[in-house]
Design a protein around this motif. Structure first.
Motif, PDB file in Angstrom:
ATOM      1  N   HIS A   1      38.486  68.648  35.513  1.00 39.10           N
ATOM      2  CA  HIS A   1      39.326  68.486  36.695  1.00 39.10           C
ATOM      3  C   HIS A   1      39.870  67.068  36.807  1.00 39.10           C
ATOM      4  CE1 HIS A   1      38.539  72.463  38.556  1.00 39.10           C
ATOM      5  NE2 HIS A   1      37.475  72.402  37.769  1.00 39.10           N
ATOM      6  N   VAL A   2      39.677  66.271  35.768  1.00 43.15           N
ATOM      7  CA  VAL A   2      40.294  64.951  35.678  1.00 43.15           C
ATOM      8  C   VAL A   2      41.472  65.006  34.717  1.00 43.15           C
ATOM      9  CG1 VAL A   2      39.950  62.533  35.049  1.00 43.15           C
ATOM     10  CG2 VAL A   2      38.137  63.777  36.268  1.00 43.15           C
ATOM     11  N   ARG A   3      41.224  65.517  33.531  1.00 41.06           N
ATOM     12  CA  ARG A   3      42.306  65.743  32.574  1.00 41.06           C
ATOM     13  C   ARG A   3      42.917  67.101  32.880  1.00 41.06           C
ATOM     14  NH1 ARG A   3      41.552  66.796  26.027  1.00 41.06           N
ATOM     15  NH2 ARG A   3      43.785  66.770  25.496  1.00 41.06           N
ATOM     16  N   VAL A   4      44.051  67.100  33.540  1.00 41.52           N
ATOM     17  CA  VAL A   4      44.681  68.354  33.957  1.00 41.52           C
ATOM     18  C   VAL A   4      46.096  68.424  33.400  1.00 41.52           C
ATOM     19  CG1 VAL A   4      43.295  68.566  36.055  1.00 41.52           C
ATOM     20  CG2 VAL A   4      45.461  67.297  36.128  1.00 41.52           C
ATOM     21  N   LEU A   5      46.705  69.586  33.520  1.00 44.48           N
ATOM     22  CA  LEU A   5      48.078  69.794  33.073  1.00 44.48           C
ATOM     23  C   LEU A   5      49.051  69.211  34.097  1.00 44.48           C
ATOM     24  CD1 LEU A   5      47.337  73.306  31.701  1.00 44.48           C
ATOM     25  CD2 LEU A   5      48.233  71.407  30.324  1.00 44.48           C
ATOM     26  N   PRO A   6      50.329  69.045  33.740  1.00 45.31           N
ATOM     27  CA  PRO A   6      51.282  68.356  34.630  1.00 45.31           C
ATOM     28  C   PRO A   6      51.322  68.890  36.059  1.00 45.31           C
ATOM     29  CG  PRO A   6      52.243  68.596  32.468  1.00 45.31           C
ATOM     30  CD  PRO A   6      50.940  69.347  32.437  1.00 45.31           C
ATOM     31  N   ASP A   7      51.118  70.178  36.248  1.00 49.71           N
ATOM     32  CA  ASP A   7      51.152  70.719  37.611  1.00 49.71           C
ATOM     33  C   ASP A   7      49.782  70.724  38.274  1.00 49.71           C
ATOM     34  OD1 ASP A   7      49.895  72.737  36.233  1.00 49.71           O
ATOM     35  OD2 ASP A   7      51.303  74.326  36.794  1.00 49.71           O
ATOM     36  N   GLY A   8      48.799  70.091  37.610  1.00 52.95           N
ATOM     37  CA  GLY A   8      47.463  69.981  38.188  1.00 52.95           C
ATOM     38  C   GLY A   8      46.502  71.082  37.801  1.00 52.95           C
ATOM     39  N   PHE A   9      46.953  72.044  36.997  1.00 52.84           N
ATOM     40  CA  PHE A   9      46.068  73.158  36.623  1.00 52.84           C
ATOM     41  C   PHE A   9      44.986  72.666  35.668  1.00 52.84           C
ATOM     42  CE2 PHE A   9      44.744  76.875  34.184  1.00 52.84           C
ATOM     43  CZ  PHE A   9      44.537  77.802  35.201  1.00 52.84           C
ATOM     44  N   PRO A  10      43.700  73.018  35.915  1.00 54.20           N
ATOM     45  CA  PRO A  10      42.599  72.563  35.059  1.00 54.20           C
ATOM     46  C   PRO A  10      42.399  73.481  33.854  1.00 54.20           C
ATOM     47  CG  PRO A  10      41.707  73.741  36.933  1.00 54.20           C
ATOM     48  CD  PRO A  10      43.206  73.742  37.110  1.00 54.20           C
ATOM     49  N   GLY A  11      43.201  73.308  32.831  1.00 55.35           N
ATOM     50  CA  GLY A  11      43.147  74.211  31.684  1.00 55.35           C
ATOM     51  C   GLY A  11      42.360  73.696  30.505  1.00 55.35           C
ATOM     52  N   PHE A  12      41.946  72.409  30.545  1.00 53.66           N
ATOM     53  CA  PHE A  12      41.182  71.851  29.437  1.00 53.66           C
ATOM     54  C   PHE A  12      39.691  72.114  29.654  1.00 53.66           C
ATOM     55  CE2 PHE A  12      45.053  69.280  29.558  1.00 53.66           C
ATOM     56  CZ  PHE A  12      45.441  69.290  28.229  1.00 53.66           C
ATOM     57  N   LEU A  13      39.012  72.503  28.583  1.00 48.35           N
ATOM     58  CA  LEU A  13      37.561  72.682  28.654  1.00 48.35           C
ATOM     59  C   LEU A  13      36.894  71.318  28.735  1.00 48.35           C
ATOM     60  CD1 LEU A  13      37.401  75.518  26.028  1.00 48.35           C
ATOM     61  CD2 LEU A  13      36.564  75.741  28.368  1.00 48.35           C
ATOM     62  N   LYS A  14      35.875  71.214  29.573  1.00 49.60           N
ATOM     63  CA  LYS A  14      35.220  69.936  29.788  1.00 49.60           C
ATOM     64  C   LYS A  14      34.197  69.676  28.690  1.00 49.60           C
ATOM     65  CE  LYS A  14      33.177  67.084  33.417  1.00 49.60           C
ATOM     66  NZ  LYS A  14      32.726  67.053  34.838  1.00 49.60           N
ATOM     67  N   VAL A  15      34.222  68.477  28.155  1.00 47.28           N
ATOM     68  CA  VAL A  15      33.229  68.053  27.164  1.00 47.28           C
ATOM     69  C   VAL A  15      32.577  66.776  27.660  1.00 47.28           C
ATOM     70  CG1 VAL A  15      34.484  69.118  25.248  1.00 47.28           C
ATOM     71  CG2 VAL A  15      34.928  66.735  25.829  1.00 47.28           C
ATOM     72  N   GLY A  16      31.460  66.435  27.046  1.00 40.97           N
ATOM     73  CA  GLY A  16      30.732  65.232  27.443  1.00 40.97           C
ATOM     74  C   GLY A  16      30.489  64.336  26.247  1.00 40.97           C
ATOM     75  N   THR A  17      29.518  63.483  26.361  1.00 40.45           N
ATOM     76  CA  THR A  17      29.111  62.618  25.252  1.00 40.45           C
ATOM     77  C   THR A  17      27.605  62.708  25.092  1.00 40.45           C
ATOM     78  OG1 THR A  17      28.909  60.691  26.711  1.00 40.45           O
ATOM     79  CG2 THR A  17      31.023  61.012  25.600  1.00 40.45           C
TER      80      THR A  17
ATOM     81  N   HIS B   1      40.571  74.326  21.350  1.00 38.63           N
ATOM     82  CA  HIS B   1      41.378  74.803  22.483  1.00 38.63           C
ATOM     83  C   HIS B   1      42.124  73.651  23.138  1.00 38.63           C
ATOM     84  CE1 HIS B   1      42.434  76.617  26.369  1.00 38.63           C
ATOM     85  NE2 HIS B   1      41.973  75.486  26.893  1.00 38.63           N
ATOM     86  N   ASN B   2      41.407  72.559  23.404  1.00 44.16           N
ATOM     87  CA  ASN B   2      42.035  71.430  24.092  1.00 44.16           C
ATOM     88  C   ASN B   2      43.186  70.832  23.288  1.00 44.16           C
ATOM     89  OD1 ASN B   2      40.224  71.780  26.149  1.00 44.16           O
ATOM     90  ND2 ASN B   2      38.993  69.973  25.690  1.00 44.16           N
ATOM     91  N   SER B   3      42.995  70.738  21.970  1.00 46.53           N
ATOM     92  CA  SER B   3      44.053  70.199  21.116  1.00 46.53           C
ATOM     93  C   SER B   3      45.282  71.106  21.123  1.00 46.53           C
ATOM     94  CB  SER B   3      43.537  70.032  19.682  1.00 46.53           C
ATOM     95  OG  SER B   3      44.560  69.641  18.805  1.00 46.53           O
ATOM     96  N   THR B   4      45.048  72.414  21.039  1.00 44.00           N
ATOM     97  CA  THR B   4      46.153  73.373  21.063  1.00 44.00           C
ATOM     98  C   THR B   4      46.886  73.303  22.392  1.00 44.00           C
ATOM     99  OG1 THR B   4      44.997  74.850  19.533  1.00 44.00           O
ATOM    100  CG2 THR B   4      46.738  75.828  20.877  1.00 44.00           C
ATOM    101  N   LEU B   5      46.137  73.247  23.484  1.00 44.79           N
ATOM    102  CA  LEU B   5      46.750  73.178  24.813  1.00 44.79           C
ATOM    103  C   LEU B   5      47.585  71.908  24.969  1.00 44.79           C
ATOM    104  CD1 LEU B   5      47.146  74.238  27.660  1.00 44.79           C
ATOM    105  CD2 LEU B   5      44.920  73.251  28.284  1.00 44.79           C
ATOM    106  N   GLN B   6      47.070  70.784  24.481  1.00 40.44           N
ATOM    107  CA  GLN B   6      47.814  69.528  24.600  1.00 40.44           C
ATOM    108  C   GLN B   6      49.125  69.599  23.829  1.00 40.44           C
ATOM    109  OE1 GLN B   6      46.583  66.629  26.537  1.00 40.44           O
ATOM    110  NE2 GLN B   6      48.821  66.553  26.398  1.00 40.44           N
ATOM    111  N   LYS B   7      49.101  70.182  22.638  1.00 43.06           N
ATOM    112  CA  LYS B   7      50.329  70.297  21.852  1.00 43.06           C
ATOM    113  C   LYS B   7      51.350  71.198  22.544  1.00 43.06           C
ATOM    114  CE  LYS B   7      48.135  69.465  17.360  1.00 43.06           C
ATOM    115  NZ  LYS B   7      47.759  70.050  16.044  1.00 43.06           N
TER     116      LYS B   7
END
Length: 523
Positions: A127-143, A184-190
């Protein structure tokens, strides 16, 4: 829950119908006599299983290696967790086999990754890295312990917040879970970065998410069938399970068809079900492929100060076993690769040590053990039980308690000539499938019975999913996907110019592939 009466043909709560949803079922039900180990009482039967498992199913030394890269063992585990989910079933827990319910959709849809989606399980999404319209489409990862090393996301107690808790059972499968999230995140970003054609409206974040999900799932399904299943089953059975009519389609004609064979083995009228002969016996062949140790990455091995730091003595087992000698060189970090906590420092997998990449070389990728009746000592004591707690004993007992038919009866039902002169415990369907692979394929892939069951179920699950790539676009490959006219994926695998592999998906995810990538994590 008590077991069904010894006079019943099948456990009463295991459905006989081929039309049901979310349940386990049977390929061979009424009319088949359940296999039972030798002994007059349950205690004697339990003792016979334990004696056979300990005395005959665990190699004194290291079992022989196959030609299969070790990563496929754990890709198989990841796939299993995607299509079956019994919350009480895992390598590290004892189970009531008559109380099974499949809570996971028996489809290759990566619900172990996406859960129920951003609306119903928002904690799986960023919910921090979101798409331009604010939709939370990226899966969350940690470290992990090192902030430079990505890991699956976890809560403050180190518990993985992912779609399936079993995908944090060991470090290899949890790093696969992470890789699929990153793919998924890489594909979504592209897709989000692709220019919008003049005169068109930019797609919504939800639409971009759904498109990235489709592409990732189809890439996964393609790999499951064309890379994974093609390696583990007999090539003739594989060709029979799904056949393409080449009179059209790629051959230039307007018509083409996909013919699914083996429907007489695995059939259903409305919704696919999960056959216990598959989940309890045939698909557990991977337990024989588990190595005694796994080398993780070059950076971790350099830390021991030995040159060159390559060799099995630098590896770690999946589970450390009391009384079993550990690798001769102590590698930093935990003694084994069990999960359940943040990724230890310098434990990111170097993927060209696990799968074939152009950068693999020398002893790499490491090789899985052959499929046979000899298991590694690393699964001689499974966590969560007494010592020893052999995985082989648990598997044989589970098949008996689930009242699977004898292996000979299954072979005859499949019109396959069975192996002769079997020992009583070799009639256990799981043991037989391992023995058959060793005798018929030198342990490099499954034999006739194992191949038939596995290929029938995998092809049947693909057939049963109306949204699978084989139903929506049978000749689809990852090469078809573009964003802004540019190919989404670069093929790095070289064995077959026409076939994409799991290594291509990992490359798309951007995970560390070679020693330079590992070094870059810490630069």
């Amino acid at each position: 829950m008590q077991h069904a009466s010894k006079h019943s043909i099948v456990p009463l709560n295991v459905p006989h119908s081929r039309s049901h949803e979310g349940r386990f079922g049977r390929l061979f039900g009424r009319g088949f006599t359940p296999w039972s180990p030798p002994g007059a009482t349950d205690a004697e039967k339990e003792a016979a299983i334990r004696t056979f498992a300990i005395d005959e199913m665990f190699a004194v030394g290291a079992p022989p290696d196959s030609a299969t890269p070790v990563g496929y063992t754990y890709l198989g585990q990841f796939i299993d967790h995607d299509i079956t989910f019994d919350p009480q079933s895992s390598l590290t827990r004892h189970n009531d086999p008559d109380g099974l319910q499949n809570f996971r959709s028996p489809r290759f849809d990566l619900d172990s990754l996406y859960g129920r989606g951003p609306d119903d399980q928002p904690y799986l999404y960023d919910h921090v890295r979101v798409l331009p319209d604010g939709f939370p489409g990226f899966l969350k990862v940690g470290t992990g312990e090192s902030p430079k090393e990505p890991d699956v996301q976890r809560n403050a107690d180190g518990v993985a917040l992912i779609g399936d808790p079993r995908n944090d059972e060991n470090r290899i499968v949890s790093q696969l879970q992470l890789a699929f999230a990153l793919a998924h995140n890489s594909t979504l970003q592209k897709l989000a970065d692709a220019p919008v054609p003049a005169g068109e409206i930019a797609p919504s974040g939800r639409k971009l998410f759904l498109e990235a999900q489709r592409i990732t799932v189809w890439f996964y399904q393609y790999v499951v069938w064309n890379d994974f299943v093609s390696r583990i089953v007999d090539e003739k059975v594989f060709a029979k399970a799904i056949a393409f009519d080449e009179d059209g389609g790629d051959a230039g004609g307007p018509f083409y068809s996909v013919t699914y064979g083996l429907q007489d083995v695995y059939d259903w009228s409305e919704n696919p079900f999960m056959p216990v002969e598959f989940s309890v016996a045939a698909y557990r062949f991977g337990h024989s492929m588990i190595r005694a140790e796994y080398q993780i990455n070059i950076e971790l091995q350099r830390s021991v100060g030995v040159s060159p730091p390559i060799g099995t003595q630098f590896g770690k087992p999946i589970f450390s076993t009391p009384g079993v000698a550990q690798p001769s060189v102590p590698v930093p970090g935990p003694p084994d690769l069990r999960g359940g906590s943040p990724l230890p420092d310098r434990h990111s997998l170097q993927w060209d040590w696990f799968f074939d990449f152009p950068s693999s070389g020398g002893p790499f990728p490491q090789r899985a053990h052959k499929i046979d009746t000899h298991l590694s000592k690393s699964v001689f004591t499974i966590p969560g039980g007494p010592t020893p707690n052999p995985l082989a004993e648990l598997n044989i007992r589970r098949g008996w308690r689930m009242e699977l038919p004898s292996a000979t009866d299954v072979a005859h039902a499949l019109h396959i000539r069975p192996i002769e002169n079997l020992k009583p415990l070799e009639e256990s369907l799981w043991v037989y499938i391992l023995k058959e692979a060793a005798e018929q394929a030198d342990g490099e892939h499954l034999g006739a019975v194992g191949s038939t069951i596995v290929a029938a179920v995998f092809s049947g699950l693909l057939r049963g999913d109306a949204f699978s790539y084989l139903n929506r676009d049978p000749h689809w490959t990852p090469a078809k996907e573009k964003a802004g006219g540019v190919a989404l994926f670069e093929k790095v695998s070289t064995a077959d110019p026409e076939k994409w592999e799991i290594s291509d998906l990992l490359a798309a995810a951007g995970v560390p592939v070679d020693g330079q990538d590992i070094a870059d994590l810490f630069s």
